[in-house]
Design a protein around this motif. Structure first.
Motif, PDB file in Angstrom:
ATOM      1  N   CYS A  87     -21.595  -2.381   4.913  1.00  0.00           N
ATOM      2  CA  CYS A  87     -22.909  -2.122   4.332  1.00  0.00           C
ATOM      3  C   CYS A  87     -22.790  -1.201   3.134  1.00  0.00           C
ATOM      4  CB  CYS A  87     -23.843  -1.512   5.377  1.00  0.00           C
ATOM      5  SG  CYS A  87     -25.524  -1.268   4.746  1.00  0.00           S
ATOM      6  N   ASN A  88     -23.187  -1.726   1.983  1.00  0.00           N
ATOM      7  CA  ASN A  88     -23.235  -0.988   0.720  1.00  0.00           C
ATOM      8  C   ASN A  88     -21.842  -0.523   0.275  1.00  0.00           C
ATOM      9  OD1 ASN A  88     -25.920  -1.366  -0.030  1.00  0.00           O
ATOM     10  ND2 ASN A  88     -26.616   0.306   1.260  1.00  0.00           N
ATOM     11  N   THR A  89     -21.796   0.194  -0.821  1.00  0.00           N
ATOM     12  CA  THR A  89     -20.543   0.527  -1.485  1.00  0.00           C
ATOM     13  C   THR A  89     -19.570   1.292  -0.594  1.00  0.00           C
ATOM     14  OG1 THR A  89     -21.743   0.596  -3.574  1.00  0.00           O
ATOM     15  CG2 THR A  89     -19.568   1.599  -3.554  1.00  0.00           C
ATOM     16  N   HIS A  90     -20.018   2.358   0.022  1.00  0.00           N
ATOM     17  CA  HIS A  90     -19.113   3.158   0.841  1.00  0.00           C
ATOM     18  C   HIS A  90     -18.666   2.411   2.091  1.00  0.00           C
ATOM     19  CE1 HIS A  90     -19.877   7.462  -0.861  1.00  0.00           C
ATOM     20  NE2 HIS A  90     -19.658   6.571  -1.811  1.00  0.00           N
ATOM     21  N   GLY A  91     -19.418   1.428   2.497  1.00  0.00           N
ATOM     22  CA  GLY A  91     -19.040   0.622   3.646  1.00  0.00           C
ATOM     23  C   GLY A  91     -18.126  -0.542   3.283  1.00  0.00           C
ATOM     24  N   GLY A  92     -17.871  -0.721   2.000  1.00  0.00           N
ATOM     25  CA  GLY A  92     -16.968  -1.772   1.560  1.00  0.00           C
ATOM     26  C   GLY A  92     -17.624  -3.112   1.284  1.00  0.00           C
ATOM     27  N   GLN A  93     -18.949  -3.159   1.214  1.00  0.00           N
ATOM     28  CA  GLN A  93     -19.638  -4.420   0.957  1.00  0.00           C
ATOM     29  C   GLN A  93     -19.473  -4.795  -0.511  1.00  0.00           C
ATOM     30  OE1 GLN A  93     -23.832  -4.445   1.970  1.00  0.00           O
ATOM     31  NE2 GLN A  93     -23.968  -6.667   1.736  1.00  0.00           N
ATOM     32  N   THR A  94     -19.033  -6.038  -0.762  1.00  0.00           N
ATOM     33  CA  THR A  94     -18.859  -6.506  -2.140  1.00  0.00           C
ATOM     34  C   THR A  94     -19.779  -7.671  -2.472  1.00  0.00           C
ATOM     35  OG1 THR A  94     -17.020  -7.921  -1.479  1.00  0.00           O
ATOM     36  CG2 THR A  94     -16.459  -5.722  -2.289  1.00  0.00           C
ATOM     37  N   VAL A  95     -20.242  -8.402  -1.473  1.00  0.00           N
ATOM     38  CA  VAL A  95     -21.220  -9.471  -1.685  1.00  0.00           C
ATOM     39  C   VAL A  95     -22.489  -9.039  -0.968  1.00  0.00           C
ATOM     40  CG1 VAL A  95     -21.805 -11.895  -1.330  1.00  0.00           C
ATOM     41  CG2 VAL A  95     -19.437 -11.250  -1.853  1.00  0.00           C
ATOM     42  N   TYR A  96     -23.583  -8.951  -1.704  1.00  0.00           N
ATOM     43  CA  TYR A  96     -24.825  -8.426  -1.144  1.00  0.00           C
ATOM     44  C   TYR A  96     -25.677  -9.529  -0.536  1.00  0.00           C
ATOM     45  CZ  TYR A  96     -23.399  -3.855  -2.413  1.00  0.00           C
ATOM     46  OH  TYR A  96     -22.699  -2.676  -2.452  1.00  0.00           O
ATOM     47  N   HIS A  97     -25.135 -10.069   0.547  1.00  0.00           N
ATOM     48  CA  HIS A  97     -25.757 -11.061   1.443  1.00  0.00           C
ATOM     49  C   HIS A  97     -25.045 -10.764   2.754  1.00  0.00           C
ATOM     50  CE1 HIS A  97     -27.168 -15.451   2.067  1.00  0.00           C
ATOM     51  NE2 HIS A  97     -26.637 -15.072   3.222  1.00  0.00           N
ATOM     52  N   ILE A  98     -25.777 -10.303   3.764  1.00  0.00           N
ATOM     53  CA  ILE A  98     -25.088  -9.854   4.974  1.00  0.00           C
ATOM     54  C   ILE A  98     -24.112 -10.921   5.453  1.00  0.00           C
ATOM     55  CG2 ILE A  98     -26.877  -8.222   5.703  1.00  0.00           C
ATOM     56  CD1 ILE A  98     -27.632 -10.260   7.914  1.00  0.00           C
ATOM     57  N   HIS A  99     -22.982 -10.447   5.962  1.00  0.00           N
ATOM     58  CA  HIS A  99     -21.964 -11.343   6.492  1.00  0.00           C
ATOM     59  C   HIS A  99     -21.138 -10.593   7.523  1.00  0.00           C
ATOM     60  CE1 HIS A  99     -20.431  -9.471   2.792  1.00  0.00           C
ATOM     61  NE2 HIS A  99     -19.212  -9.570   3.290  1.00  0.00           N
ATOM     62  N   LEU A 100     -20.782 -11.315   8.533  1.00  0.00           N
ATOM     63  CA  LEU A 100     -19.996 -10.776   9.645  1.00  0.00           C
ATOM     64  C   LEU A 100     -18.569 -11.279   9.498  1.00  0.00           C
ATOM     65  CD1 LEU A 100     -19.943  -9.300  12.411  1.00  0.00           C
ATOM     66  CD2 LEU A 100     -20.515 -11.493  13.453  1.00  0.00           C
ATOM     67  N   HIS A 101     -17.627 -10.351   9.348  1.00  0.00           N
ATOM     68  CA  HIS A 101     -16.215 -10.713   9.316  1.00  0.00           C
ATOM     69  C   HIS A 101     -15.745 -10.950  10.744  1.00  0.00           C
ATOM     70  CE1 HIS A 101     -15.345  -9.441   5.099  1.00  0.00           C
ATOM     71  NE2 HIS A 101     -16.419  -8.692   5.309  1.00  0.00           N
ATOM     72  N   LEU A 102     -15.052 -12.038  10.971  1.00  0.00           N
ATOM     73  CA  LEU A 102     -14.436 -12.359  12.257  1.00  0.00           C
ATOM     74  C   LEU A 102     -12.936 -12.407  12.012  1.00  0.00           C
ATOM     75  CD1 LEU A 102     -14.345 -13.354  15.203  1.00  0.00           C
ATOM     76  CD2 LEU A 102     -14.825 -15.664  14.317  1.00  0.00           C
ATOM     77  N   LEU A 103     -12.212 -11.460  12.619  1.00  0.00           N
ATOM     78  CA  LEU A 103     -10.772 -11.352  12.425  1.00  0.00           C
ATOM     79  C   LEU A 103     -10.056 -11.483  13.755  1.00  0.00           C
ATOM     80  CD1 LEU A 103     -12.132  -8.605  10.631  1.00  0.00           C
ATOM     81  CD2 LEU A 103     -10.125  -9.398   9.395  1.00  0.00           C
ATOM     82  N   GLY A 104      -8.995 -12.275  13.786  1.00  0.00           N
ATOM     83  CA  GLY A 104      -8.244 -12.449  15.015  1.00  0.00           C
ATOM     84  C   GLY A 104      -6.850 -12.977  14.734  1.00  0.00           C
ATOM     85  N   GLY A 105      -6.123 -13.188  15.831  1.00  0.00           N
ATOM     86  CA  GLY A 105      -4.796 -13.760  15.715  1.00  0.00           C
ATOM     87  C   GLY A 105      -3.670 -12.748  15.682  1.00  0.00           C
ATOM     88  N   LYS A 106      -3.996 -11.461  15.827  1.00  0.00           N
ATOM     89  CA  LYS A 106      -2.970 -10.419  15.885  1.00  0.00           C
ATOM     90  C   LYS A 106      -3.581  -9.180  16.535  1.00  0.00           C
ATOM     91  CE  LYS A 106      -3.719  -7.827  11.635  1.00  0.00           C
ATOM     92  NZ  LYS A 106      -3.081  -7.246  10.463  1.00  0.00           N
ATOM     93  N   PRO A 107      -2.748  -8.310  17.101  1.00  0.00           N
ATOM     94  CA  PRO A 107      -3.271  -7.038  17.612  1.00  0.00           C
ATOM     95  C   PRO A 107      -3.755  -6.172  16.447  1.00  0.00           C
ATOM     96  CG  PRO A 107      -1.088  -7.488  18.510  1.00  0.00           C
ATOM     97  CD  PRO A 107      -1.340  -8.497  17.429  1.00  0.00           C
ATOM     98  N   MET A 108      -4.860  -5.492  16.655  1.00  0.00           N
ATOM     99  CA  MET A 108      -5.419  -4.631  15.620  1.00  0.00           C
ATOM    100  C   MET A 108      -5.533  -3.211  16.145  1.00  0.00           C
ATOM    101  SD  MET A 108      -8.272  -7.102  13.975  1.00  0.00           S
ATOM    102  CE  MET A 108      -7.890  -8.844  13.960  1.00  0.00           C
TER     103      MET A 108
END
Length: 121
Positions: A87-108
């Motif tokens: 969310c917003n600049t400090h949150g790392g948002q670069t495209v201003y249309h909400i989006h949910l990142h789904l990351l998998g396939g490795k231990p995090m």
């Protein structure tokens, strides 16, 4: 509207679509940060998490449900995965249309970034 994700929703820009219905589209991130990295976006344009109205809450919950379904379909739900909204600049948002990142396939690990905080949170 000059929104990258709205253009994907409208079919003006191609994407590697994994799932879509009348509410959301799921497509692979063009700059993956994990072996599996997709974005769940609503068809409705909502710029940031700060712009979510009461009537949008069901949609945001639906985005999370779809993320879990996609994780299951791609075989990493049981091992685990990460979902992230920026969310917003400090949150790392670069495209201003909400989006949910789904990351998998490795231990995090946690914290996700190994940088030293210069100011207390």
């Amino acid at each position: 509207m000059d929104c990258l994700f709205c253009k994907i929703v409208e079919g003006e820009i191609p994407a590697d679509v994994l799932y879509q219905d009348e509410k959301v589209i799921v497509f692979r991130d063009i700059n993956p940060q994990a072996p599996f990295h997709a974005l769940v976006i609503p068809r409705q344009h909502i710029p940031t998490l700060n712009d979510i109205a009461d009537e949008d809450c069901e949609l945001v919950g639906y985005m999370l449900k779809i993320a879990g379904d996609v994780a299951e379909e791609h075989g990493f739900a049981e091992d685990g995965y990460r979902t992230v909204f920026n969310c917003n600049t400090h949150g790392g948002q670069t495209v201003y249309h909400i989006h949910l990142h789904l990351l998998g396939g490795k231990p995090m690990g946690w914290p996700p970034y190994q940088e030293t905080l210069k100011t207390p949170v």
